[in-house]
Each structure stands twice: as structure tokens, then as C-alpha cells.
Design an enzyme around this catalytic site. Structure first.
Site: not given
Ligand SMILES: C[S@@+](CC[C@H](N)C(=O)[O-])C[C@H]1O[C@@H](n2cnc3c(N)ncnc32)[C@H](O)[C@@H]1O
Length: 426
Positions: A258, A284, A305, A351, A378
Site C-alpha cells: 500500500q 489479491f 497472489e 482487494d 481502489c
Molecule cells: C491492490 S493490491 C492488494 C494487495 C494486498 N491485499 C494489500 O493490501 O497489500 C492487488 C494485488 O493483486 C495482485 N493481482 C493482480 N492481478 C491478480 C490476479 N488476477 N489474481 C491474483 N492476484 C492478482 C497484485 O499483484 C497485487 O498484489
């Protein structure tokens, strides 16, 4: 050609919306109710995108922007509003986006979590470019363009990151950054240590020397990642430790974390503090910001992830905190859910990045019949789309919260909680 406009409201994306001769007009850095002279810049899908030329009658809410770069640098959109008016505007925009795009009439309160409106960013993505005079400059993109706008300091960056930006802008460094086009900075929770990631061309010998000198001469820098034609390498310490008590998270260069530093404990508590039970799913998951607290509240946690570096940090963070009940799935949400169609989850955290979870993944998720879904978003437009789907498939929205992670900008971070309508404890 210029024309007069009185915008009616602010909409998601930073612009004010008004009408002229039956056409919708979007104009940045303007406020509802004020009279402006604007000029059309382009038309897309019937909407005129304009720029303000002169304020003929300012809105009473307008304040003097605290940063001299406002309206030229593309980073901030709301510095002409007080912090209080920014949050109330964001709440209105969130409510309206849910209504317009999700057909969700959310009449109840939207709880607001807000903190200091300056110096909050623990991360920066600096752009680097050669200017017409041959100098290499650092900054951000200009508003509405991909041209570099050089900045000496930034109102919303943490003090440490402003310090590093100031150092990097000196001739000692700019003279060596000609092959670099982007520099990521990440500071830890105490705003002491900084990880630098350099992105660009340049041969590995030159990059290695640059990384070594950055580590030696800029005291706060503890790790330098170099990403270029010859692959990615990390010099110095391999990762940063970021504490969100009681946990410490390893964050390697390139892993997600974040980027707003003041509200993280509040966010973690709001997302994880009111659910517990047998099986939880954190989709995520990043480096495990929610996974570790969930591991203390649920018997088992599955954390999904897709990014390899984040997934590695996630597994290491679970191990470092003795969370033997966490299983990390390094794959996409969709691939994971395709395999796990039968599980019965007590709580699910979603998320996703801006694109949202998407209906295809949600379709699979609801087959797992989670009792509670906590959706951290977001992007209000994709949240609205996804909530429309979930509320039409047996889920009820029970609360909406807004975390003002990004004051001065249009960005909105929010948390929507849903319960299965046939959940006995709902
Ligand atoms: C907004 S971040 C949230 C991460 C965590 N929840 C945090 O608050 O630190 C979104 C995360 O989803 C991962 N991501 C993106 N696309 C994805 C997918 N299709 N499946 C799983 N993870 C994914 C990204 O690498 C990132 O770490």
C-alpha cells in the site's frame, strides 16, 4: 475556441462536469457552481474535454492550492478544496458511482477514515527524461499528458522520500540517470529506510556502479533494484521491512505494498477485525497485509497472489510469523477459483487492482458460498459493477467505508462488506 461553463458537480477522475449547448463537458481543476472560461481540448465519445482558461467567478469553497505546481503537475486534482471538502466530495462521488453504475441505492452512512492530507505517500514513481536543453530532470507527468514535469519536492510525499528526491535531482546524480526512465521509491513505516528501483536501459556494469554509489552515498537507501534490458537485479539489502503492528512485512522490490502510510492499521482492523471462523480466503493478497491478521482469527487461510515476488514475500511473511495455517497459492484469482469451486468459506477478502475482481471470477467465487465478503477497492466504477453482480446473486451490502488514502488526488479507496442473504448470522 473558448466558452463559458458553470460545472454542476465533481465526478470520478478529478474533473468537474457541466453542460454547454447540450453537450457534456469535463474540465479539471474547476468546482461546481463557479463560472469559468474554458477551452475545448478534445472530444471523445461525444464528451468535450476542456481546460480552464480563467475563473470568472470562483466558488466560495475554492481555496488557494498549497503547492505551487498544482494544475500543472498531473499528480493532484483537489488542492483547490479544503481537506474536509475533499472527503465529503469523495463520499458523494462514491455514492453516486454506486447508484449510476451499479444501480445500488446506498442511503446509509459511509464511514470516513481520514488522516493528514500531506506527506502521506510512502511510495513514489518518479519519471526521468532528457529536457530540450539537454539536462536530465526528475518529476511527474504533466496534467493530461505524458510530458515530464520537473519537481523539486512534492506536497504528498513523506519527508524521507522528498529528501531522496532532492538528492537525486542534484547534478551528481542526474548526470548518471540518462539511461533511466523511471525510479520507484518505497519508504518503510518509520520513514527511515528507502528501497530504490531504477528502470531503463543501460549496461549491467554501469547500473551496478550506479546502484553501488546510491547505496553508499544516500544514507537512507538500503536496497537498489535495477530493471532493464539485461533482466532485473537487486543490490544491497534484498527487501524492506514494513511494520503494521503487530506484524512486520517483508516487501521486496517489485512486490505490491500500500502506498499511503497513515491509515494502514485502521484499514487492516476494518477489513479483518469482525470476521472469524474455520476457513478464510484472501484473494489479491499482496505480501499478506490481511493474510497475517486473518491467520490469527481463522483456523485456516488460503491466500492467492499472482505476482511471483509478492507471492514469495507472502509465504516468507507467513513463515516468519509462524502462521502454519496459511497456504499460499501463487496463481491468478480466476485459476484458483476454478479449482476450488467446492469449498465453503467463512470469510473472503477481495482487494483487486483497479480492474476489479470481475464477473467471471465472482461467478466462481459465489459457487463457494462464502458467508461474508469484504471487498477493498481502489476504483469505485469497477466496485459498482462487481457489487451489482454480487447483490443480484444472493449477497446483501451491509456497510460502505471510505479510506481517504490519497488526499489532494481524486483517488478513492473504499471497503464494502457483504453478507450472504441466507447466512444465519447475517
Ligand atoms: C491492490 S493490491 C492488494 C494487495 C494486498 N491485499 C494489500 O493490501 O497489500 C492487488 C494485488 O493483486 C495482485 N493481482 C493482480 N492481478 C491478480 C490476479 N488476477 N489474481 C491474483 N492476484 C492478482 C497484485 O499483484 C497485487 O498484489
Amino acid at each position: 475556441m473558448s466558452f463559458e461553463l458553470i460545472p454542476e458537480k465533481l465526478v470520478y477522475g478529478g474533473a468537474a462536469l457541466g453542460h454547454a449547448e447540450g453537450r457534456t463537458v469535463l474540465v479539471p481543476f474547476a468546482l461546481p457552481g463557479e463560472r469559468l472560461e474554458v477551452e475545448s481540448v478534445r472530444t471523445a465519445k461525444g464528451v468535450i474535454h476542456a481546460r480552464p482558461i480563467r475563473i470568472l467567478e470562483a466558488a466560495s469553497r475554492r481555496i488557494a492550492p498549497p503547492c505551487a505546481y498544482f494544475a500543472r503537475c498531473g499528480g493532484c486534482h483537489y488542492q483547490h478544496l479544503s481537506a474536509e471538502h475533499q472527503t465529503s466530495t469523495k463520499v458523494e462521488i462514491l455514492r453516486e458511482t454506486l447508484r449510476r453504475l451499479g444501480k445500488i441505492e446506498w442511503e446509509s452512512d459511509i464511514t470516513v477514515h481520514a488522516a493528514e492530507s500531506r506527506g502521506y505517500r510512502n511510495q513514489a514513481q518518479l519519471k526521468v527524461a532528457g529536457m530540450p536543453d539537454g539536462q536530465v530532470e526528475l518529476g511527474f507527468f504533466e496534467a493530461e499528458s505524458h510530458r515530464l514535469f520537473p519537481v523539486d519536492e512534492c506536497l504528498i510525499l513523506s519527508p524521507r522520500l522528498n529528501g531522496v528526491l532532492g538528492e537525486l535531482r542534484s547534478a551528481e546524480w542526474t548526470g548518471r540517470l540518462g539511461d533511466i526512465h523511471e525510479i520507484d521509491l518505497l519508504a518503510d513505516d518509520r520513514d527511515e529506510r528507502v528501497v530504490v528501483t531504477l528502470r531503463g536501459r543501460g549496461n549491467s556494469k554501469k547500473n551496478e556502479a550506479l546502484a553501488g554509489d546510491l547505496l553508499r552515498r544516500i544514507q537512507a537507501v538500503v536496497s537498489v533494484g535495477v530493471e532493464g534490458d539485461e533482466g532485473a537485479r537487486v543490490f544491497g539489502g534484498a527487501a524492506l521491512e514494513y511494520a503494521v503492528p503487530p506484524f512486520r512485512y517483508r516487501v521486496s522490490p517489485g512486490s505490491f505494498f500500500q502506498s499511503s502510510r497513515f491509515l494502514l492499521p485502521e484499514l487492516v482492523e476494518a477489513v479483518t477485525g469482525d470476521i472469524s471462523g474455520g476457513l478464510a480466503l484472501d484473494i489479491f493478497a499482496g505480501v499478506g497485509l490481511f493474510t497475517l491478521p486473518l491467520a490469527k482469527r481463522f483456523e485456516r487461510v488460503l491466500a492467492v497472489e499472482a505476482h511471483p515476488g509478492s507471492a514469495r514475500d507472502l509465504a516468507a511473511n507467513a513463515k516468519a510469523h509462524d502462521c502454519d495455517n496459511v497456504r499460499v497459492a501463487h496463481e491468478t484469482a480466476y485459476d484458483f477459483l476454478r479449482r476450488f469451486a467446492q469449498s465453503d468459506f467463512d470469510g473472503v477478502i477481495l482487494d483487486p487492482p483497479r480492474a476489479g475482481a470481475g464477473v467471471a471470477a465472482l461467478k466462481l467465487l459465489i459457487n463457494c458460498r462464502p458467508r461474508r465478503i469484504h471487498y477493498v477497492s481502489c476504483s469505485p466504477p469497477t466496485l459498482a459493477r462487481d457489487l451489482a453482480y454480487l447483490t443480484s446473486r444472493g449477497y446483501r451490502l451491509i456497510s460502505v467505508e471510505m479510506f481517504d488514502f490519497f488526499p489532494q488526488t481524486f483517488h478513492i479507496e473504499c471497503l464494502a462488506k457483504l453478507t450472504r442473504t441466507d447466512n444465519p448470522s447475517s
